[in-house]
Enzyme design. Sequence first.
Site, PDB file in Angstrom:
ATOM      1  N   GLU A 268       0.872  -1.171   0.000  1.00  0.00           N
ATOM      2  CA  GLU A 268       0.000   0.000   0.000  1.00  0.00           C
ATOM      3  C   GLU A 268       0.906   1.217   0.000  1.00  0.00           C
ATOM      4  OE1 GLU A 268      -2.054   2.673   3.145  1.00  0.00           O
ATOM      5  OE2 GLU A 268      -2.697   0.594   3.410  1.00  0.00           O
ATOM      6  N   CYS A 305      -2.963   7.462   5.372  1.00  0.00           N
ATOM      7  CA  CYS A 305      -2.902   7.184   3.939  1.00  0.00           C
ATOM      8  C   CYS A 305      -4.189   7.597   3.237  1.00  0.00           C
ATOM      9  CB  CYS A 305      -2.611   5.707   3.702  1.00  0.00           C
ATOM     10  SG  CYS A 305      -3.682   4.591   4.631  1.00  0.00           S
TER      11      CYS A 305
END
Length: 533
Positions: A268, A305
């Site tokens: 990720e 994020c």
Amino acid sequence: MSTFQYHPTANFIGHEAVAGEGDLFKAFAPSTHEQLADEFTNVSSEQANHAVEKAASAFAVYRQLHPNKRADFLEAIATELEALGEILIERAVLESGLPTGRLTGERGRTTGQLRMFAKLIREGSWVDARINPALPDRQPLPRPDLRRMLIPLGPVVVFGASNFPLAFSVAGGDTASALASGCPVIFKAHPSHPGTSSLVGQAITTAAEKSGMPDGVFSLLHADNEVAQQLVAHPAVKAVGFTGSRGGGLALQRIAQERAEPIPVYAEMSAVNPVVVLPGAIQENAVKVAEGLAASVTLGVGQFCTNPGLVFLLDSPQSAVFLDTVAEKIRSSAPATMLNSGICHNYQKGVQHNRIIPGVHVLAESETASEDSRTEGRPAVLSTTAPIFLCSPTLSDEIFGPTSLIVTCQTEAELAECLQTLEGQLTATLYATADELAQSAVDWISLLQAKAGRVLFGGFPTGVEVSEAMTHGGPFPATTDGGRSTSVGTAAILRFVRPFTYQSFPDALLPLALQNANPLGIWRNIDGEFTKS
């Protein structure tokens, strides 16, 4: 403050605490900009190989365990983490600069997802068992007995994230899902919170021993970049989990793809999580949407994020109210300690890079100066127009911290063109009325769906629910696998398994999930129909 006597090495290779043979290093407290007293040691190349070899040996046993045994292990980890009490929270606060309340909640998320995976594998239907019984009399050819299910890949290397010292770290989602699938884990600790990692590593090791898990089912290693890359290249490793920078994720992916046997890297990486605000939403409640945006941008000093780093605003008479409210909230927000000096430096560098681009303006920044510019991030929101955005590709790059760029567009076509230029994202958010969507020439939902792994209708993306229906992933570069998986929620287990078919096996030699009597009592697909029979 409580104290904890760390093992002098803080490395665990299987059940054994070992002395690292690599470099010494110390933890760092970003809130005081001081090194902590504890000394940690990196493992050597030989020690890293030993951890992988132990994991490979453990896999032969661990993969065969009854699902309830693996569930017991996951629940035992959660119990051991809770038993650490405030020692864990206090250490995490020291090493991350994050507040106690945030880390207490993160511990709850960590133990909650461990128990969620335990529940998943106890129920058992996740293995997707499919059975086509033999048809010996079928013409013109008989059909053999075919039984398919998901099986674990093998040892998994997991890298800790800087921004979640607990939930995306040693006992976080990657570790929990890999262990749940039947894969041993070799965990590479993040250097920003080695003491926190050691505490959690000890808790997992204790749980493994108490649960009777094979030696090597879990290892915690402090390692430099060279040894970390060696772990990914080891032929016994079958997958990698990573949360972090784009550069770091792509480096690991290159190593994994250059092996004699390439393996999946579930990394990720970067995302700016665009927010689209159409005039109807502004007309209904410009102030509320603006206040929510400012709160989301500054939450956790922007170190999520899913931070909304880009906002596309379709110009309307109410736009000024929206922009003025965002500016007011940002000006009144205070600087706060970031995870480490490197992250803070990169944040400041990114904001400065954008603010000097012609046509980009500072809409607002915190009116409170940072007490320590080395580690404190000062919130700032910039603004520009669609033509400037379209001719300045770097404006869509992620800046990790409490900032966002608001792009004002004059037409729907202009806004759609801006969205089309974006790379893959973890999330996208749409503010609009139902009437607007029905009357628009642009299919906004389909446009955003093509760009992200999760689309929100209203609200803001910070805050990722750990649940069965969550997708935390997205098209490249949000993730390296093109958005085909999730790192949060029960579906995360699917990253560490592969389909396998048994053909014409005696019933006694089949795994429990595929035996005729269905001893696990799970849902199975038998000739196209789901049944527990």
